[in-house]
Design a protein around this motif. Structure first.
Motif, PDB file in Angstrom:
ATOM      1  N   UNK A 139     -23.101  24.958   1.785  1.00  0.00           N
ATOM      2  CA  UNK A 139     -24.123  26.311   1.955  1.00  0.00           C
ATOM      3  C   UNK A 139     -24.088  27.000   3.466  1.00  0.00           C
ATOM      4  N   UNK A 140     -22.446  26.935   4.183  1.00  0.00           N
ATOM      5  CA  UNK A 140     -22.578  27.393   5.744  1.00  0.00           C
ATOM      6  C   UNK A 140     -21.804  27.682   5.449  1.00  0.00           C
ATOM      7  N   UNK A 141     -21.420  28.914   6.344  1.00  0.00           N
ATOM      8  CA  UNK A 141     -20.390  30.368   6.099  1.00  0.00           C
ATOM      9  C   UNK A 141     -19.697  29.732   6.874  1.00  0.00           C
ATOM     10  N   UNK A 142     -17.981  30.354   6.895  1.00  0.00           N
ATOM     11  CA  UNK A 142     -17.102  29.191   6.677  1.00  0.00           C
ATOM     12  C   UNK A 142     -16.047  30.946   7.448  1.00  0.00           C
ATOM     13  N   UNK A 143     -15.859  31.127   8.419  1.00  0.00           N
ATOM     14  CA  UNK A 143     -15.047  32.718   8.976  1.00  0.00           C
ATOM     15  C   UNK A 143     -13.741  32.530   9.247  1.00  0.00           C
ATOM     16  N   UNK A 144     -13.554  33.073   8.644  1.00  0.00           N
ATOM     17  CA  UNK A 144     -11.801  33.094   7.978  1.00  0.00           C
ATOM     18  C   UNK A 144     -11.409  34.542   8.503  1.00  0.00           C
ATOM     19  N   UNK A 145     -10.009  34.443   8.847  1.00  0.00           N
ATOM     20  CA  UNK A 145      -9.624  35.806   9.516  1.00  0.00           C
ATOM     21  C   UNK A 145      -8.745  37.184   8.263  1.00  0.00           C
ATOM     22  N   UNK A 146      -9.265  37.929   8.310  1.00  0.00           N
ATOM     23  CA  UNK A 146      -8.610  38.836   7.535  1.00  0.00           C
ATOM     24  C   UNK A 146      -6.923  39.438   7.185  1.00  0.00           C
ATOM     25  N   UNK A 147      -6.456  38.746   8.345  1.00  0.00           N
ATOM     26  CA  UNK A 147      -5.697  38.017   8.118  1.00  0.00           C
ATOM     27  C   UNK A 147      -4.897  37.292   7.537  1.00  0.00           C
ATOM     28  N   UNK A 148      -5.196  36.084   7.190  1.00  0.00           N
ATOM     29  CA  UNK A 148      -4.832  34.643   6.310  1.00  0.00           C
ATOM     30  C   UNK A 148      -4.560  35.151   5.140  1.00  0.00           C
ATOM     31  N   UNK A 149      -4.226  34.362   4.391  1.00  0.00           N
ATOM     32  CA  UNK A 149      -4.279  33.998   2.734  1.00  0.00           C
ATOM     33  C   UNK A 149      -5.853  33.714   1.943  1.00  0.00           C
ATOM     34  N   UNK A 150      -5.460  35.168   1.320  1.00  0.00           N
ATOM     35  CA  UNK A 150      -7.166  34.636   0.251  1.00  0.00           C
ATOM     36  C   UNK A 150      -7.431  33.610  -0.209  1.00  0.00           C
ATOM     37  N   UNK A 151      -6.280  32.213  -0.041  1.00  0.00           N
ATOM     38  CA  UNK A 151      -6.169  31.084  -1.161  1.00  0.00           C
ATOM     39  C   UNK A 151      -6.656  30.165   1.113  1.00  0.00           C
ATOM     40  N   UNK A 152      -7.456  30.459   2.028  1.00  0.00           N
ATOM     41  CA  UNK A 152      -7.510  29.944   2.582  1.00  0.00           C
ATOM     42  C   UNK A 152      -8.763  29.295   2.403  1.00  0.00           C
ATOM     43  N   UNK A 153      -9.941  29.682   2.663  1.00  0.00           N
ATOM     44  CA  UNK A 153     -11.233  29.569   2.055  1.00  0.00           C
ATOM     45  C   UNK A 153     -11.362  27.837   0.858  1.00  0.00           C
ATOM     46  N   UNK A 154     -10.501  28.729   0.276  1.00  0.00           N
ATOM     47  CA  UNK A 154     -10.761  27.921  -0.900  1.00  0.00           C
ATOM     48  C   UNK A 154      -9.751  26.208  -0.340  1.00  0.00           C
ATOM     49  N   UNK A 155      -8.743  26.871  -0.085  1.00  0.00           N
ATOM     50  CA  UNK A 155      -7.806  25.713   0.938  1.00  0.00           C
ATOM     51  C   UNK A 155      -9.219  24.575   1.507  1.00  0.00           C
ATOM     52  N   UNK A 156      -9.681  25.144   2.530  1.00  0.00           N
ATOM     53  CA  UNK A 156     -10.387  24.356   3.212  1.00  0.00           C
ATOM     54  C   UNK A 156     -11.884  23.772   2.029  1.00  0.00           C
ATOM     55  N   UNK A 157     -12.107  24.320   1.327  1.00  0.00           N
ATOM     56  CA  UNK A 157     -13.320  23.648   0.613  1.00  0.00           C
ATOM     57  C   UNK A 157     -12.415  22.904   0.022  1.00  0.00           C
ATOM     58  N   UNK A 158     -11.420  22.462  -0.901  1.00  0.00           N
ATOM     59  CA  UNK A 158     -10.604  21.757  -1.728  1.00  0.00           C
ATOM     60  C   UNK A 158     -10.369  20.881  -0.420  1.00  0.00           C
ATOM     61  N   UNK A 159     -10.481  21.026   0.163  1.00  0.00           N
ATOM     62  CA  UNK A 159      -9.874  19.477   1.562  1.00  0.00           C
ATOM     63  C   UNK A 159     -11.114  19.213   1.371  1.00  0.00           C
ATOM     64  N   UNK A 160     -12.070  19.945   2.379  1.00  0.00           N
ATOM     65  CA  UNK A 160     -13.377  18.957   2.135  1.00  0.00           C
ATOM     66  C   UNK A 160     -13.727  17.781   1.087  1.00  0.00           C
ATOM     67  N   UNK A 161     -13.791  18.904  -0.044  1.00  0.00           N
ATOM     68  CA  UNK A 161     -13.511  17.580  -1.702  1.00  0.00           C
ATOM     69  C   UNK A 161     -13.237  16.504  -1.114  1.00  0.00           C
ATOM     70  N   UNK A 162     -11.433  16.726  -0.856  1.00  0.00           N
ATOM     71  CA  UNK A 162     -10.669  15.923  -0.884  1.00  0.00           C
ATOM     72  C   UNK A 162     -11.118  14.563  -0.155  1.00  0.00           C
ATOM     73  N   UNK A 163     -11.378  14.961   1.523  1.00  0.00           N
ATOM     74  CA  UNK A 163     -12.242  14.235   2.162  1.00  0.00           C
ATOM     75  C   UNK A 163     -13.281  13.494   1.407  1.00  0.00           C
ATOM     76  N   UNK A 164     -14.102  14.117   1.191  1.00  0.00           N
ATOM     77  CA  UNK A 164     -15.692  13.203   0.293  1.00  0.00           C
ATOM     78  C   UNK A 164     -15.274  12.553   0.325  1.00  0.00           C
ATOM     79  N   UNK A 165     -13.797  12.501  -1.352  1.00  0.00           N
ATOM     80  CA  UNK A 165     -13.529  11.716  -2.270  1.00  0.00           C
ATOM     81  C   UNK A 165     -13.080  10.174  -1.678  1.00  0.00           C
ATOM     82  N   UNK A 166     -12.349  10.891  -1.120  1.00  0.00           N
ATOM     83  CA  UNK A 166     -12.039   9.283  -0.626  1.00  0.00           C
ATOM     84  C   UNK A 166     -12.675   8.147  -0.119  1.00  0.00           C
ATOM     85  N   UNK A 167     -13.686   9.449   0.886  1.00  0.00           N
ATOM     86  CA  UNK A 167     -14.857   8.457   1.550  1.00  0.00           C
ATOM     87  C   UNK A 167     -15.342   7.310   0.624  1.00  0.00           C
TER      88      UNK A 167
END
Length: 333
Positions: free
Chosen positions: A79-107
């Motif tokens: 529940x913390x804000x993640x700054x995303x550039x408007x020129x990036x693709x719309x899936x950047x935030x989702x990919x960051x979130x999924x990557x964090x979930x994947x690292x948490x799962x692996x740990x």
């Protein structure tokens, strides 16, 4: 980023004649983020429907050039804000979130594999909310790789437990630090603490009353005695105050005895309840808890002659006692 794209795409393509200000669009996005109306999969589907192609995406960006340069997207796990550039693709935030979930799962899986079964934390019950279900649905595809590489049932169990532990950490659930082998909790129950506090206060009051009865008239003692008889018609100046003090002391002693029996009764009931529960779940553990360790003395046992000589020295020697005057009073009564 997906929520901004959804809001912008809906306004441009569904309502091209509607004029929306920056503040209005930002308020709508903030409301959707805080209320958790849509999960990750729903946001992705709405994003595809609102912005079907890159050409239309460019048109949408040209139609609303006044959007804030750095919109914020809420990371669902902390529940913390993640700054995303408007020129990036719309899936950047989702990919960051999924990557964090994947690292948490692996740990979590690595930690579970190296932790004995009895030291694993107890997992709490999770509410069936939209956000929690979305986290579980996002982690399920990640488990396929681990489960396919599993060699035995124990490793599969570690993977599944690690996934459950990862879900609890992502959603912020409170985990118990006590392991599974601790058995019954060592924390003293609240009812026992309350009764023991009553017993301690009653014993302190008995001590003050006995001091006053013995002739101690210090202000603190007198104040405590007056508080002990508060709400009654007893005054410290009446002639039968000593009898009233004795009655009050006896009453407090009876209350202490009753509270002690209450503690023993509750403790025995709790012991029976735990034994019945352990007997249904694990009989071997229940029988093992009933075993008492053998207590053996150190050194050789004394022989009969040494034992008789020891007690003869205590009981056979005549002893003269100096009796006080109180013995004559007791004898006359």
């Amino acid at each position: 980023m997906e929520v901004w794209r959804i809001g912008l795409g809906c306004i441009v393509f569904l309502e091209p004649s509607l004029t929306v200000s920056e503040q209005n669009l930002a308020d709508r996005v903030r409301y959707i983020l805080r209320s958790n109306i849509f999960d990750v999969a729903e946001l992705e589907r709405l994003c595809r429907e609102a912005v079907p192609s890159s050409d239309e995406n460019a048109t949408a960006e040209e139609a609303a050039p006044q959007i804030a340069e750095h919109p914020t997207n809420v990371n669902a796990d902390v529940n913390t804000p993640v700054v995303v550039d408007s020129n990036d693709d719309g899936t950047v935030a989702q990919e960051l979130e999924l990557e964090h979930m994947r690292s948490t799962l692996e740990e979590a899986i690595v930690e579970t594999r190296s932790t004995p079964l009895e030291n694993r934390p107890r997992l709490p019950r999770i509410a069936l909310s939209k956000r929690n279900r979305a986290v579980v649905r996002a982690l399920n595809p990640m488990l396929v790789t681990y489960l396919e590489a599993s060699r035995d049932l124990c490793e599969t169990d570690s993977i599944l437990f690690g996934a459950a532990l990862a879900v609890c950490r992502i959603i912020g659930a409170k985990l118990s630090t006590a392991g599974r082998a601790t058995g019954q909790s060592s924390v003293i129950p609240a009812w026992r603490i309350r009764i023991e506090e009553r017993i301690a206060k009653a014993r302190a009051l008995i001590g003050r009353l006995i001091c006053f009865r013995s002739g101690n008239n210090r202000p603190r003692i007198v104040r405590t005695v007056r508080m002990a008889f508060a709400g009654t018609n007893v005054s410290l100046s009446q002639p039968d105050i000593m009898q009233k003090l004795t009655e009050r002391i006896d009453d407090l002693k009876q209350r202490i005895a009753a509270w002690g029996k209450q503690i023993r009764r509750y403790t025995e009931r709790s012991t029976r309840f735990n034994q019945n529960r352990h007997f249904r779940s694990d009989q071997k553990r229940m029988y093992k808890s009933l075993e008492r360790p053998m207590v053996s003395g150190t050194g050789p046992a004394p022989n009969q002659a040494a034992t008789a000589a020891f007690w003869r020295g205590l009981w056979s020697e005549p002893i003269s006692h100096s009796e006080g005057p109180w013995t004559e009073v007791v004898a006359s009564q």
